[in-house]
Design an enzyme around this catalytic site. Sequence first.
Site, PDB file in Angstrom:
ATOM      1  N   CYS A  87       0.814  -1.220   0.000  1.00  0.00           N
ATOM      2  CA  CYS A  87       0.000   0.000   0.000  1.00  0.00           C
ATOM      3  C   CYS A  87       0.853   1.278   0.000  1.00  0.00           C
ATOM      4  CB  CYS A  87      -0.998  -0.047   1.151  1.00  0.00           C
ATOM      5  SG  CYS A  87      -2.447   0.962   0.812  1.00  0.00           S
ATOM      6  N   ARG A 143      -8.174   2.642   1.284  1.00  0.00           N
ATOM      7  CA  ARG A 143      -7.755   3.833   0.515  1.00  0.00           C
ATOM      8  C   ARG A 143      -6.561   3.479  -0.363  1.00  0.00           C
ATOM      9  NH1 ARG A 143      -9.130   8.814   1.856  1.00  0.00           N
ATOM     10  NH2 ARG A 143      -7.041   9.646   2.032  1.00  0.00           N
ATOM     11  N   HIS A 178      -3.222  -4.790   1.659  1.00  0.00           N
ATOM     12  CA  HIS A 178      -2.599  -5.241   2.912  1.00  0.00           C
ATOM     13  C   HIS A 178      -2.857  -6.730   3.101  1.00  0.00           C
ATOM     14  CE1 HIS A 178      -2.037  -1.129   4.543  1.00  0.00           C
ATOM     15  NE2 HIS A 178      -3.128  -0.874   3.859  1.00  0.00           N
ATOM     16  N   GLU A 180      -1.101  -8.280   5.343  1.00  0.00           N
ATOM     17  CA  GLU A 180      -0.782  -8.452   6.766  1.00  0.00           C
ATOM     18  C   GLU A 180      -2.016  -8.253   7.651  1.00  0.00           C
ATOM     19  OE1 GLU A 180      -0.193  -5.831   5.054  1.00  0.00           O
ATOM     20  OE2 GLU A 180      -0.430  -4.030   6.263  1.00  0.00           O
TER      21      GLU A 180
END
Length: 198
Positions: A87, A143, A178, A180
């Site tokens: 990101c 986002r 993401h 994670e």
Amino acid sequence: MTGAGTAGERRIGVLALQGGVREHLDLLESVGVHGVRVRTPQDLAGLDGIVLPGGESSTIDRLLRIFDLTDPLREAIRAGLPTLATCAGLITLAEQIIDPAPGQQSLGILDITVQRNAFGAQVKSEEATVDTTDGPVRAAFIRAPIVTRVGSGVEVIAEHRGRVVGVRAGAVTAVAFHPELTGDALLHASLARSVERA
Ligand code: GLN
């Protein structure tokens, strides 16, 4: 590159200026490598790889400069340090940013153009399974940026909603989402494997 830890132990740094650090450290441990926080140029010494986390790319850019990390980090990655960026990390690596914050700069390592906050208000954040060339990844988009231009020598490794959301060039892998936050370790395992080969 040789790790400075115990014999045979691989150490992968996580840039820890801002953003989601803990989750990356946990996923690195889950794939059998030791994750260490990187906050100073000295912290880069002896690393076998690095993760650039998500967060806010303009804040990360400002902090990289305040902590004198911009040039050492750029040099380390250019020299071949295996890298996974998520990101805001993807934005940090890009050659060109569309809709940057005022004064925002990037490292210019990946020959790509990224558009920040590109999925628009309706799709501000979502979870989805993304097919990457490494396999399916459960991904959170928050986002998220998209890659609007891919230079020669850069491979597209993932698309979502018809947009490029993952690229790879040499030892650098960067994704707009993401993994994670969903606890999906596939890309961290790929990074760990590339570190074993390095
Ligand atoms: N929109 C953020 C930025 O410009 C990135 C969001 C994220 O990392 N989840 O940095």
